[in-house]
Write a protein that holds these residues in place. Structure first.
Motif, mmCIF file in Angstrom:
data_model
loop_
_atom_site.group_PDB
_atom_site.id
_atom_site.type_symbol
_atom_site.label_atom_id
_atom_site.label_comp_id
_atom_site.label_asym_id
_atom_site.label_seq_id
_atom_site.Cartn_x
_atom_site.Cartn_y
_atom_site.Cartn_z
ATOM 1 N N THR A 151 0.825 -1.201 0.000
ATOM 2 C CA THR A 151 0.000 0.000 0.000
ATOM 3 C C THR A 151 0.862 1.255 0.000
ATOM 4 O OG1 THR A 151 -1.847 1.136 1.096
ATOM 5 C CG2 THR A 151 -0.217 0.111 2.530
ATOM 6 N N CYS A 152 0.427 2.240 -0.763
ATOM 7 C CA CYS A 152 0.953 3.589 -0.601
ATOM 8 C C CYS A 152 0.400 4.124 0.714
ATOM 9 C CB CYS A 152 0.513 4.485 -1.755
ATOM 10 S SG CYS A 152 1.053 3.909 -3.379
ATOM 11 N N CYS A 153 1.090 5.059 1.309
ATOM 12 C CA CYS A 153 0.688 5.533 2.636
ATOM 13 C C CYS A 153 0.997 7.025 2.745
ATOM 14 C CB CYS A 153 1.435 4.742 3.712
ATOM 15 S SG CYS A 153 0.992 5.178 5.385
ATOM 16 N N VAL A 168 4.843 7.489 1.530
ATOM 17 C CA VAL A 168 5.492 6.498 0.677
ATOM 18 C C VAL A 168 4.497 6.181 -0.437
ATOM 19 C CG1 VAL A 168 6.993 5.477 2.439
ATOM 20 C CG2 VAL A 168 4.713 4.545 2.115
ATOM 21 N N GLY A 169 4.978 6.171 -1.679
ATOM 22 C CA GLY A 169 4.093 5.895 -2.804
ATOM 23 C C GLY A 169 3.688 7.158 -3.529
ATOM 24 N N ASP A 170 2.509 7.121 -4.178
ATOM 25 C CA ASP A 170 2.145 8.236 -5.055
ATOM 26 C C ASP A 170 0.783 8.855 -4.748
ATOM 27 O OD1 ASP A 170 0.598 6.152 -5.957
ATOM 28 O OD2 ASP A 170 1.477 6.073 -7.967
ATOM 29 N N SER A 234 6.743 1.771 -0.388
ATOM 30 C CA SER A 234 5.425 1.313 0.053
ATOM 31 C C SER A 234 5.565 0.638 1.404
ATOM 32 C CB SER A 234 4.834 0.323 -0.963
ATOM 33 O OG SER A 234 5.593 -0.886 -0.960
ATOM 34 N N ILE A 235 4.431 0.388 2.035
ATOM 35 C CA ILE A 235 4.373 -0.536 3.153
ATOM 36 C C ILE A 235 3.827 -1.850 2.604
ATOM 37 C CG2 ILE A 235 3.230 -1.052 5.343
ATOM 38 C CD1 ILE A 235 3.458 1.863 6.071
ATOM 39 N N GLY A 236 4.467 -2.958 2.990
ATOM 40 C CA GLY A 236 4.117 -4.245 2.389
ATOM 41 C C GLY A 236 5.002 -4.532 1.193
ATOM 42 N N ASP A 237 4.443 -5.238 0.192
ATOM 43 C CA ASP A 237 5.232 -5.644 -0.986
ATOM 44 C C ASP A 237 6.517 -6.332 -0.539
ATOM 45 O OD1 ASP A 237 3.558 -4.555 -3.116
ATOM 46 O OD2 ASP A 237 4.191 -2.581 -2.398
ATOM 47 N N VAL A 238 6.413 -7.189 0.473
ATOM 48 C CA VAL A 238 7.616 -7.752 1.073
ATOM 49 C C VAL A 238 8.344 -8.708 0.124
ATOM 50 C CG1 VAL A 238 6.740 -7.446 3.409
ATOM 51 C CG2 VAL A 238 6.351 -9.616 2.226
ATOM 52 N N ASN A 268 10.674 3.717 3.802
ATOM 53 C CA ASN A 268 11.073 4.955 4.468
ATOM 54 C C ASN A 268 10.285 6.133 3.908
ATOM 55 O OD1 ASN A 268 13.037 3.579 5.954
ATOM 56 N ND2 ASN A 268 14.577 3.872 4.350
ATOM 57 N N PRO A 269 9.508 6.829 4.722
ATOM 58 C CA PRO A 269 8.705 7.937 4.215
ATOM 59 C C PRO A 269 9.529 9.198 3.977
ATOM 60 C CG PRO A 269 8.421 7.772 6.578
ATOM 61 C CD PRO A 269 9.305 6.614 6.183
ATOM 62 N N THR A 270 9.117 9.978 3.005
ATOM 63 C CA THR A 270 9.588 11.358 2.879
ATOM 64 C C THR A 270 8.702 12.210 3.776
ATOM 65 O OG1 THR A 270 10.319 11.019 0.597
ATOM 66 C CG2 THR A 270 9.943 13.286 1.312
ATOM 67 N N ILE A 271 9.323 12.981 4.668
ATOM 68 C CA ILE A 271 8.566 13.734 5.676
ATOM 69 C C ILE A 271 8.865 15.225 5.535
ATOM 70 C CG2 ILE A 271 8.134 14.067 8.140
ATOM 71 C CD1 ILE A 271 8.942 11.183 8.603
ATOM 72 N N LEU A 272 7.804 16.019 5.558
ATOM 73 C CA LEU A 272 7.908 17.479 5.475
ATOM 74 C C LEU A 272 7.175 18.074 6.661
ATOM 75 C CD1 LEU A 272 7.201 19.857 2.521
ATOM 76 C CD2 LEU A 272 5.542 19.791 4.389
#
Length: 379
Positions: A151-153, A168-170, A234-238, A268-272
């Motif tokens: 999943t994108c998150c 993470v994701g689009d 993403s989260i998952g897609d292991v 790893n998320p991009t955080i702002l």
């Protein structure tokens, strides 16, 4: 001590307990709601409600046989948490994230004595990723297919006049910002996307995997990581992160022909962090199904030009009108198409619009009771 802090913090963010855990579809806690909740075919909506910093509007439309999108809003005395989870490969990962990410966020923030920082949000992402990986491991013999679910998150947190955005994701969040005294409204994208169709993402992947000429592959006009998936985080897609899950009995279309020496995808998320300003009017959080059909500017104009009530539903309907136009069909005919077949015309779409009341934000005024709302698990 930490346990006591977590218990206190959970009461501030969300009223957990017997009533909070009983919802298996649309969960609502708190009485601070106005406006209408309803369904129109595959579209569910909450026209308008109240959260700690103003009004909100929420909607989701289903296209897949099983809804793969999940979304939630949690709001209490300490702030507001919004999540958009755009699943793929089935609903397992997005449902897991909707069930666990906010709880991990509560815990990591409690460990920091109630403070929200980029680091507490990143730890919540990491713990959620670890939890889903453990779920896949424990279910490997019975349900190996959930290794290919991800999943994108997209998360937004409003805390002490600061907005944190983690992604993470689009999926995407766009800010509607007043332009001086002109009456205009600028559209400002706050999230960073991780999709292989972006040149910067392809370059990042090539730098991380310099010895893999097939790390990104152009297939049918679309760039995909390893020729399989568009998102790079993403989260998952292991199955693209751990070698032990890239083997039989996983479906052959997901198995790589060569050994995996390092994770291909990242969680790893991009955080702002964005200090909220008086000219910041509203935020549009949405899965990429919306942005496939509406530009940032068009979405902001739709919200700005209409009443708060029904904003999220209005955005989804505008996207569906555009999807129908692209296929040279009428919107009324598109609405008649059932789920699964509908996926050929558009994706699942989730939208949450937050309107920013700066009097409430600056005074720290809070709701009489906490708000907890999540979209339906399925329609």
């Amino acid at each position: 001590m930490i346990l006591a802090l977590m218990n206190l913090f959970s009461l501030c963010w969300k009223p957990f307990g017997r009533d909070a855990d009983r919802y298996d579809s649309i969960g609502v806690i708190g009485s601070n709601f106005a406006g209408r909740e309803g369904r129109e075919g595959l579209l569910w909506f909450r026209d308008v409600g109240k959260y700690a910093s103003g009004d909100f509007s929420m909607a989701v439309v289903q296209a897949n046989q099983v809804l793969e999108d999940q979304s939630q809003i949690e709001s209490g005395p300490l702030g507001t948490f919004v999540g958009i989870y755009d699943g793929h490969g089935g609903p397992d990962a997005s449902r897991y994230v909707c069930d666990h990410l906010f709880r991990h966020f509560q815990a990591t923030s409690a460990e920091s004595r109630g403070l929200v920082t980029a680091e507490t949000i990143e730890r919540a992402f990491r713990q959620t990723e670890d939890g889903y990986t453990a779920l896949v491991s424990g279910s490997w013999n019975a349900r190996p297919q959930i290794a290919s679910a991800g999943t994108c998150c997209l998360v937004g947190v409003i805390f002490q006049q600061t907005l944190f955005v983690a992604n993470v994701g689009d999926s995407r969040v766009v800010l509607g910002k007043k332009v001086g005294n002109t009456g205009g409204m600028a559209a400002i994208q706050l999230s960073t996307e991780h999709n292989a169709n972006l040149e910067a993402v392809r370059q990042e992947l090539k730098e991380l995997h310099p010895h893999d000429p097939q790390i990104v592959v152009l297939k049918h006009g679309v760039w995909r990581v390893k020729g399989i998936i568009q998102v790079s985080r993403s989260i998952g897609d292991v199955y693209l992160k751990h070698q032990q899950f890239n083997r039989e009995p996983l479906n052959a279309k997901f198995r790589l022909p060569e050994p995996m020496h390092m994770p291909i995808l990242s969680a790893n998320p991009t955080i702002l962090s964005h200090p909220l300003q008086p000219n910041d009017s509203f935020l549009i959080f949405a899965s990429d199904g919306l942005w496939e059909h509406l530009s940032n500017e068009k979405a902001v104009d739709i919200v700005n030009s209409n009443p708060h009530a029904g904003s999220a539903k209005r955005l989804i309907k505008a996207a569906l009108h555009e999807a129908a136009r692209k296929r040279e069909m009428r919107y009324s005919d598109l609405r008649k198409i059932d789920k699964k077949v509908r996926r050929h015309f558009h994706d699942d779409i989730s939208v949450i619009v937050l309107f920013l009341n700066h009097d409430l934000i600056s005074r720290g005024t809070v709701l009489d009771s906490a708000l907890s709302l999540r979209s339906a698990l399925d329609h």
